[in-house]
Design a protein around this motif. Structure first.
Motif, PDB file in Angstrom:
ATOM      1  N   THR A 154      35.634 -16.345  96.732  1.00 28.04           N
ATOM      2  CA  THR A 154      34.864 -15.102  96.850  1.00 28.04           C
ATOM      3  C   THR A 154      34.716 -14.412  95.499  1.00 28.04           C
ATOM      4  O   THR A 154      33.815 -13.605  95.307  1.00 28.04           O
ATOM      5  CB  THR A 154      35.519 -14.110  97.836  1.00 28.04           C
ATOM      6  OG1 THR A 154      36.890 -13.998  97.507  1.00 28.04           O
ATOM      7  CG2 THR A 154      35.355 -14.542  99.253  1.00 28.04           C
ATOM      8  N   LEU A 155      35.611 -14.754  94.550  1.00 25.81           N
ATOM      9  CA  LEU A 155      35.466 -14.165  93.219  1.00 25.81           C
ATOM     10  C   LEU A 155      34.176 -14.654  92.558  1.00 25.81           C
ATOM     11  O   LEU A 155      33.518 -13.913  91.822  1.00 25.81           O
ATOM     12  CB  LEU A 155      36.678 -14.512  92.348  1.00 25.81           C
ATOM     13  CG  LEU A 155      37.995 -13.890  92.837  1.00 25.81           C
ATOM     14  CD1 LEU A 155      39.125 -14.238  91.893  1.00 25.81           C
ATOM     15  CD2 LEU A 155      37.861 -12.382  92.956  1.00 25.81           C
ATOM     16  N   VAL A 156      33.838 -15.918  92.822  1.00 29.07           N
ATOM     17  CA  VAL A 156      32.574 -16.449  92.296  1.00 29.07           C
ATOM     18  C   VAL A 156      31.424 -15.581  92.787  1.00 29.07           C
ATOM     19  O   VAL A 156      30.524 -15.206  92.029  1.00 29.07           O
ATOM     20  CB  VAL A 156      32.365 -17.913  92.754  1.00 29.07           C
ATOM     21  CG1 VAL A 156      31.056 -18.457  92.225  1.00 29.07           C
ATOM     22  CG2 VAL A 156      33.535 -18.763  92.330  1.00 29.07           C
ATOM     23  N   PHE A 157      31.493 -15.262  94.090  1.00 23.83           N
ATOM     24  CA  PHE A 157      30.450 -14.429  94.692  1.00 23.83           C
ATOM     25  C   PHE A 157      30.404 -13.064  94.012  1.00 23.83           C
ATOM     26  O   PHE A 157      29.344 -12.583  93.598  1.00 23.83           O
ATOM     27  CB  PHE A 157      30.751 -14.280  96.186  1.00 23.83           C
ATOM     28  CG  PHE A 157      29.928 -13.232  96.882  1.00 23.83           C
ATOM     29  CD1 PHE A 157      28.588 -13.462  97.158  1.00 23.83           C
ATOM     30  CD2 PHE A 157      30.493 -12.026  97.261  1.00 23.83           C
ATOM     31  CE1 PHE A 157      27.839 -12.502  97.798  1.00 23.83           C
ATOM     32  CE2 PHE A 157      29.743 -11.061  97.896  1.00 23.83           C
ATOM     33  CZ  PHE A 157      28.411 -11.294  98.166  1.00 23.83           C
ATOM     34  N   ALA A 158      31.583 -12.439  93.873  1.00 25.03           N
ATOM     35  CA  ALA A 158      31.630 -11.099  93.285  1.00 25.03           C
ATOM     36  C   ALA A 158      31.047 -11.131  91.875  1.00 25.03           C
ATOM     37  O   ALA A 158      30.229 -10.274  91.504  1.00 25.03           O
ATOM     38  CB  ALA A 158      33.062 -10.588  93.267  1.00 25.03           C
ATOM     39  N   TYR A 159      31.447 -12.144  91.082  1.00 23.96           N
ATOM     40  CA  TYR A 159      30.949 -12.230  89.712  1.00 23.96           C
ATOM     41  C   TYR A 159      29.426 -12.394  89.700  1.00 23.96           C
ATOM     42  O   TYR A 159      28.708 -11.718  88.963  1.00 23.96           O
ATOM     43  CB  TYR A 159      31.615 -13.404  88.983  1.00 23.96           C
ATOM     44  CG  TYR A 159      31.005 -13.644  87.628  1.00 23.96           C
ATOM     45  CD1 TYR A 159      31.335 -12.824  86.544  1.00 23.96           C
ATOM     46  CD2 TYR A 159      30.058 -14.652  87.427  1.00 23.96           C
ATOM     47  CE1 TYR A 159      30.755 -13.010  85.308  1.00 23.96           C
ATOM     48  CE2 TYR A 159      29.472 -14.841  86.193  1.00 23.96           C
ATOM     49  CZ  TYR A 159      29.812 -14.023  85.128  1.00 23.96           C
ATOM     50  OH  TYR A 159      29.226 -14.201  83.918  1.00 23.96           O
ATOM     51  N   ASN A 160      28.947 -13.280  90.570  1.00 31.44           N
ATOM     52  CA  ASN A 160      27.503 -13.550  90.642  1.00 31.44           C
ATOM     53  C   ASN A 160      26.738 -12.271  90.954  1.00 31.44           C
ATOM     54  O   ASN A 160      25.724 -11.958  90.321  1.00 31.44           O
ATOM     55  CB  ASN A 160      27.265 -14.615  91.718  1.00 31.44           C
ATOM     56  CG  ASN A 160      25.853 -15.174  91.677  1.00 31.44           C
ATOM     57  OD1 ASN A 160      25.043 -14.742  90.853  1.00 31.44           O
ATOM     58  ND2 ASN A 160      25.569 -16.114  92.539  1.00 31.44           N
ATOM     59  N   MET A 161      27.245 -11.512  91.939  1.00 32.94           N
ATOM     60  CA  MET A 161      26.541 -10.300  92.347  1.00 32.94           C
ATOM     61  C   MET A 161      26.503  -9.282  91.204  1.00 32.94           C
ATOM     62  O   MET A 161      25.458  -8.732  90.870  1.00 32.94           O
ATOM     63  CB  MET A 161      27.247  -9.684  93.566  1.00 32.94           C
ATOM     64  CG  MET A 161      27.119 -10.480  94.846  1.00 32.94           C
ATOM     65  SD  MET A 161      25.423 -10.595  95.432  1.00 32.94           S
ATOM     66  CE  MET A 161      25.056 -12.291  95.075  1.00 32.94           C
ATOM     67  N   ILE A 162      27.678  -9.034  90.600  1.00 33.21           N
ATOM     68  CA  ILE A 162      27.744  -7.995  89.566  1.00 33.21           C
ATOM     69  C   ILE A 162      26.933  -8.403  88.344  1.00 33.21           C
ATOM     70  O   ILE A 162      26.090  -7.645  87.842  1.00 33.21           O
ATOM     71  CB  ILE A 162      29.212  -7.712  89.196  1.00 33.21           C
ATOM     72  CG1 ILE A 162      29.938  -7.133  90.421  1.00 33.21           C
ATOM     73  CG2 ILE A 162      29.302  -6.757  88.022  1.00 33.21           C
ATOM     74  CD1 ILE A 162      31.434  -7.065  90.279  1.00 33.21           C
ATOM     75  N   ALA A 163      27.163  -9.649  87.882  1.00 34.48           N
ATOM     76  CA  ALA A 163      26.472 -10.092  86.667  1.00 34.48           C
ATOM     77  C   ALA A 163      24.963 -10.140  86.881  1.00 34.48           C
ATOM     78  O   ALA A 163      24.184  -9.721  86.017  1.00 34.48           O
ATOM     79  CB  ALA A 163      27.001 -11.462  86.246  1.00 34.48           C
ATOM     80  N   SER A 164      24.538 -10.627  88.071  1.00 31.48           N
ATOM     81  CA  SER A 164      23.096 -10.745  88.308  1.00 31.48           C
ATOM     82  C   SER A 164      22.442  -9.378  88.452  1.00 31.48           C
ATOM     83  O   SER A 164      21.295  -9.186  88.029  1.00 31.48           O
ATOM     84  CB  SER A 164      22.828 -11.568  89.569  1.00 31.48           C
ATOM     85  OG  SER A 164      23.439 -12.813  89.469  1.00 31.48           O
TER      86      SER A 164
END
Lengths: 207, 609, 345
Positions: free
Chosen positions: B524-534
């Motif tokens: 889920t960290l991948v998801f969190a990073y993707n959302m914030i960075a994108s």
């Protein structure tokens, strides 16, 4: 996609000062519909309390329903009280009709009468609590009795606050034969409270 | 400053909370004094502080921040200031931290807050798995462990799944049905974002928290119903509504009818606990089982409250990503309603071993099994939608396909649990844990991920990172199964749920499950990073990157503050992919001739028959 | 695709049936439930395989290929025949399964055809079970469950405080123990041995440790056990305890065994909840005895065992069973008190 071409012509305008008026896709007014749906929700709250009543009185089935320990429910006084509450529904209806016909005097009189009848009901109910001789802590039947009548009493109180505001506004000259939604919506709530009481009275006191 | 204190907002909310505290405690002190209690000794006892504080302060906060202003103005006959849109729209990220009246901003506030609670709830699960990695006691004692799984469940149900669906729907639904904003019936719906920060902890907190969460979800549901019924765009008949609108319509019906029951059940608990009532006191004629009946009469429909909006999301994603109309649209809508109706007839299947009247088990078994039929109709219709389409296998679609398979497993174990003889053995075991996680994680959470990726461009105006999205999907799918599939086995073998310790025979599987669950947490960290960075630096999204027909994609990304300059006119169904010249809605007055000139797409030649 | 689906279903069913799902099958009720499970596996696997197969083949055959970015699929809106089939077939299958489930349920709950049935009264409390027997008019209570093999036994389950759940996984049956009402189920044991008794409903802090043992004995051994219990309750506690414990051991060793494992016919193990270094136990539901008993006299220890509510250590729940006074014989209690006083000095 080509469909997007439609939106291309749609230019974002920051100087626009409000949303476009929404399309009205139902004949029922939002406020009225909201109140009706809210009443469904309220019926379910009562439903949960009646479920408790059913389980404790019928399913658990220990001992007999009132009188418990020689203390009975005041059926007669509560019956008179029921009549008082029901008559308030009629005075409210009378007030609404008077408003629609443009008779402001009768409207005001009807609202005052409704409010007073409701307040009388609440007063008698509180008086009943004081003199009834058992408490919700004594036994489960007492719990159910206070639970159901108390829940209903809370609804009467809310209804009275709404009616009180309508009455005050009536004296300030608000509402008219054309603009009576503000009376109707609290009115529906009040009728609901009355009908609910008939159910409570029948199940708790009479049966 | 005094203007700030008089107008709705954080300052007035703070002031009202202080006033309410003084008033409530003063009142309780006065009442106790009037009854001759030893007021000074009990004035500061924990129970009264907790109860008064939990009830009076949030209410004062809500009033202060302006949730009920509309009502007060309306009731007192003053103008309701419908023209004031100063609190509308978000122009910088700071606007997301203020009370707002724009359904889109509220939707995003809701969604982001909910995801915060996903991580909180997930962390609790990690702690539990750490404790369960080996038999015996390692990190937490029994009392902490009991607290952990109780809060894990309530946080994820009440503060994640239910509000995140409400958040997504809040953003998308008015756009979808061509309404400029949510219904004007109650402005109380601005309330939930601050409300959801009151995480329930401990029994009383839970009880009162549920009252507030319940009240706000009823308010939300009333709003959805009123919006859907009275504010659809011209031409948007019920059978031209996107299935997400249908799903939220059904969900809202469930909420309005069922939620009062859980409010009442928690009210009973509170009365018994605080005032010595006897609802559940068997010694004085109360009935313990009654709580379970009332509780499950809400909580089973609540499972569908957590499922139906997901069904709606999947219908949107699949139709667009398969480039085909939804197969059997009407049956899809009717099966939603069938689930709503049947959902109220199955509650006692949670109580097969509760000692209730034996005969009730049989009708409940049958209705529970039958509810699989409308659910099956939906699964098969989605499969048929895929067939012969042109499948765009990007992240939202992958999550949708993952949902189809994983939810089917959860549904199958659900049918198994409906069968009384088996349920007698496996109820309260890890088999149940496996089942609810296949339904709520493999079901609800996968649809939430699908929906968030799908509408991310619309919500933020940016594209998410496709590569990270795929990594997220595959790691989630693999570790989800590695975590929860073995639980079926250890459950049937006899490991009870809700225990901090277990017999040595289950040690091997539990270690494997714990390791897999940590990997699942990391994914889920991948998801969190993707959302914030994108969101910060993703590529700009066009208005309609998915070439979708529904109305929300026909406006800019992100949508303009008031959604539409002019309410669109709906001229066809929402999923007419592959129909030459098909359009769902047009802006401006209907001109059929012009519409025909814009073909929606050409047929794909079937790749393989 | 159909061939793939059929093969996958067959493999799936084979795996589903090959997995050793259940704990030991200890009752005739278990046989029927285990068979029922096999039928469920056979019916469910094809459905899951169907969904997965269609998804996989759709992904293989209909995925977007380069150059198809702007293509749409054919506008198929539905197919009534197909929709009727996938409504009717699952519905019929489910009705069939429900009927079968009803038959199984009726089978596992019905009373034995002949003879009077043994009734054992099971009472749950935080955090222990007590079993009450009535053998030929002789009544006695124990903390371990003993039943004879091959004879149907009916459990009348109740609770003193909160809801518990009486479950012996090997027998497959379970039911909640609810305060205020009596719930029942029956089983016929068919396999000798010792099986865990588990509480399956969250009942408080000690829930995970609410474990006892069900002993299935052959008829003769059961009768001997009944004799012992009758003597023990009649006042011959010392004699019975000696017989059970093996006589010659020292009192200290006996007391330590009592502390770590409980007694054969009395109390649950102290060490399940309490830490005591000398006995090597690490329980943490109740206070650490090395600490709280330091410097206490025997009278205090005795009171704490017999009447745990008299003084509750700060920060701990009122969770200790109150049945030790009944469950321990006089000599057992004396030995335990002496042992605790010695080791905690």
């Amino acid at each position: 996609m080509e469909a997007a071409a439609i939106s291309a012509s749609h230019v974002h305008d920051d100087h626009h000062h409000g949303p476009p008026p929404a399309n009205r896709s139902s004949r029922v007014e939002p406020a009225l519909l909201g109140m009706l749906l809210f009443i469904i929700s309220e019926i379910m709250v009562f439903g949960a309390f009646f479920t408790a009543y059913f389980f404790i009185r019928v399913v658990a089935d220990e001992g007999t329903w009132f009188p418990v320990d020689g203390k009975d429910l005041p059926k007669l006084i509560a019956g008179v009280n029921t009549a008082i509450l029901i008559s308030s529904s009629f005075t409210l209806h009378w007030a609404e009709n008077a408003l629609k016909l443009g008779n402001r005097r009768a409207f005001r009189a009807g609202m005052v009468a409704t409010f007073l009848l409701g307040a009388t009901f609440l007063f008698v109910q509180i008086n009943e609590y004081v003199h009834i001789g058992f408490s919700p802590q004594d036994h489960a039947y007492g719990t159910v009795f206070y639970g159901l009548t108390g829940l209903h009493g809370a609804h009467v109180t809310i209804g009275l606050v709404l009616l009180g505001m309508v009455t005050i506004r009536a004296f300030r000259g608000h509402f008219s034969a054309e603009e009576h939604r503000g009376v109707e919506v609290p009115g529906i709530y009040w009728h609901f409270v009355d009908v609910m009481w008939i159910v409570v009275y029948t199940t708790v006191y009479i049966l | 400053m005094s203007v700030k204190l008089r107008n709705p907002g954080w300052y007035r909310a703070g002031l009202y909370v202080v006033l309410a505290a003084v008033l409530a405690f003063g009142l309780s002190w006065a009442v106790r004094a009037a009854y001759g209690h030893d007021t000074y000794a009990h004035f500061l006892d924990a129970e009264s502080i907790v109860i008064i504080g939990m009830i009076a302060l949030p209410l004062a906060f809500l009033v202060g921040i302006g949730c009920f202003d509309y009502w007060f103005y309306w009731a007192s006959g003053r103008p309701t200031r419908p023209e004031d849109h100063s609190g509308h729209g978000a122009h910088s990220w700071r606007d997301y931290f203020r009370p707002n009246t724009d359904h889109k901003v509220i939707g995003i506030q809701y969604t982001v807050t909910s995801f915060f609670f996903l991580f909180v709830g997930g962390l609790m699960a990690m702690l539990m798995r750490a404790e369960l990695a080996q038999p015996g006691r390692q990190f937490v004692d029994a009392s902490t462990f009991n607290g952990l799984f109780s809060v894990h469940a309530s946080v994820l149900i009440f503060l994640f799944i239910i509000p995140v669906f409400a958040g997504l729907a809040n953003f998308v639904l008015p756009l979808m049905i061509g309404a400029p904003d949510m219904g004007s019936f109650a402005s109380g719906w601005t309330a939930y974002a601050p409300l959801s920060t009151t995480a329930p902890d401990g029994q009383v907190f839970f009880t009162i928290g549920v009252q507030f969460a319940g009240a706000s979800s009823i308010a939300t549901a009333l709003n959805f119903l009123v919006t859907i019924i009275t504010m659809r765009a011209p031409g948007m008949s019920f059978f031209r509504m996107p299935l997400l609108a249908w799903a939220n319509f059904s969900t809202s019906l469930l909420v309005v009818i069922a939620t009062p029951f859980i409010a009442a059940s928690q009210f009973f608990v509170l009365l018994d606990w605080a005032l010595g009532f006897n609802f559940f006191n068997a010694a004085k004629g109360g009935d313990v089982l009654m709580y379970q009946h009332v509780f499950w009469f809400y909580s089973h429909p609540a499972v569908y409250i957590m499922m139906l909006p997901g069904f709606g999301i999947i219908s949107e994603v699949l139709a667009v990503k398969a480039r085909k109309p939804i197969f059997g649209y009407r049956m899809m809508a009717f099966s939603l309603l069938a689930i709503v109706v049947l959902g109220f007839t199955v509650w006692a299947h949670h109580m097969f071993v509760s000692g209730m009247q034996a005969w009730i088990r049989i009708p409940m078994m049958v209705t529970t099994a039958i509810i699989a039929v409308p659910t099956g109709i939906k699964i098969f219709s989605w499969l048929a939608t895929l067939w012969r389409g042109v499948l765009h296998l990007d992240t939202p679609m992958l999550f949708a396909l993952g949902f189809l398979t994983m939810f089917t497993l959860g549904g199958i174990s659900g049918v198994m649990l409906a069968m009384v003889p088996l349920d007698i053995h496996v109820s309260d075991t890890y088999f149940i844990v496996a089942h609810i996680h296949y339904v709520l994680f493999g079901g609800s959470l996968f649809t939430i991920f699908a929906g968030v990726y799908y509408w991310f461009p619309k919500m933020t105006g940016r594209m998410y990172d496709e590569r990270l999205g795929r990594i997220h999907f595959w790691s989630t799918l693999i570790f989800f199964n590695a975590t929860f599939a073995p639980m079926h086995l250890i459950g049937v073998q006899g490991m009870p749920r809700r225990v901090a310790d277990y017999a040595d025979q289950f040690a091997g599987w539990n270690l494997a499950i714990s390791l897999a669950s940590f990997a699942l947490g990391l994914s889920t960290l991948v998801f969190a990073y993707n959302m914030i960075a994108s969101w910060r630096g993703g590529a700009r999204a066009s208005a309609n990157p998915w070439r979708a027909l529904t109305l929300e994609w026909q406006v800019s990304s992100p949508p303009p503050v008031f959604n539409f300059d002019q309410v669109p006119t709906v001229v066809g169904g929402p999923y007419e992919y592959g129909v030459p010249g098909a359009v769902h809605g047009i802006f401006g007055p209907a001109k059929p001739a012009e519409v025909k000139a814009t073909p929606a797409g050409t047929h794909a030649e079937p790749v393989r028959e | 695709m159909v061939a793939f689906g059929v093969i996958a279903s067959v493999i799936g069913i084979a795996i589903g049936l090959a997995i050793d799902w259940f704990p030991v099958q200890g009752s005739t009720q278990g046989e029927k439930i285990d068979t029922f499970w096999d039928v469920l596996i056979i019916c469910s696997v094809p459905f899951f395989v169907l969904v997965v197969t269609v998804v996989l083949f759709a992904v293989r055959d209909f995925r977007m290929r380069p150059g198809q970015e702007n293509l749409d699929g054919p506008p198929i809106h539905g197919n009534t025949k197909l929709e009727v089939v996938w409504t009717a077939v699952p519905a019929m299958l489910l009705v069939g399964l429900c009927t079968y489930a009803y038959i199984v349920l009726d089978d596992i709950e019905k009373a034995p055809a002949k003879g009077p049935e043994r009734v054992v009264k099971v009472t749950g409390e935080q955090f222990t079970w007590t079993f009450e027997y009535n053998e030929g008019g002789k009544k006695f209570k124990t903390a371990q469950l003993y039943v004879p093999n091959g004879e149907s036994v009916k459990f009348d389950v109740g609770s003193k405080d909160v809801i518990h759940d009486f479950w012996v996984p090997a027998w497959r049956m379970k039911i909640d123990a609810v305060p205020g009402i009596t719930t029942t189920y029956r089983i016929t044991p068919k396999r000798l041995g010792n099986y865990p008794v588990v509480c399956a409903e969250l009942c408080g802090l000690g829930h995970a440790f609410m474990r006892q043992t069900a002993h299935v004995l052959d008829k003769a051994a059961f009768d001997r056990w009944v004799q012992q219990q009758v003597q023990r309750t009649a006042g011959g506690g010392a004699a019975a305890g000696g017989a059970a414990g093996g006589g010659g051991q020292s009192a200290s060793a006996d007391a330590k065994a009592l502390f770590t494992t409980g007694n054969s016919a009395g109390a649950t193990a102290c060490g399940g909840c309490h830490t005591l270094a000398e006995a090597g136990t690490t329980g943490a539901v109740g206070p650490n005895l090395d600490q709280v008993l330091k410097g206490k006299d025997e009278a205090f220890i005795r009171e704490s065992i017999v009447d745990p509510k008299a003084e509750i250590a700060k920060g701990f729940p009122d969770a200790m069973p109150t049945n030790y006074g009944d469950a321990l014989s006089g000599p057992e209690l004396d030995a335990l008190v002496k042992y605790l006083a010695e080791v905690s000095k």
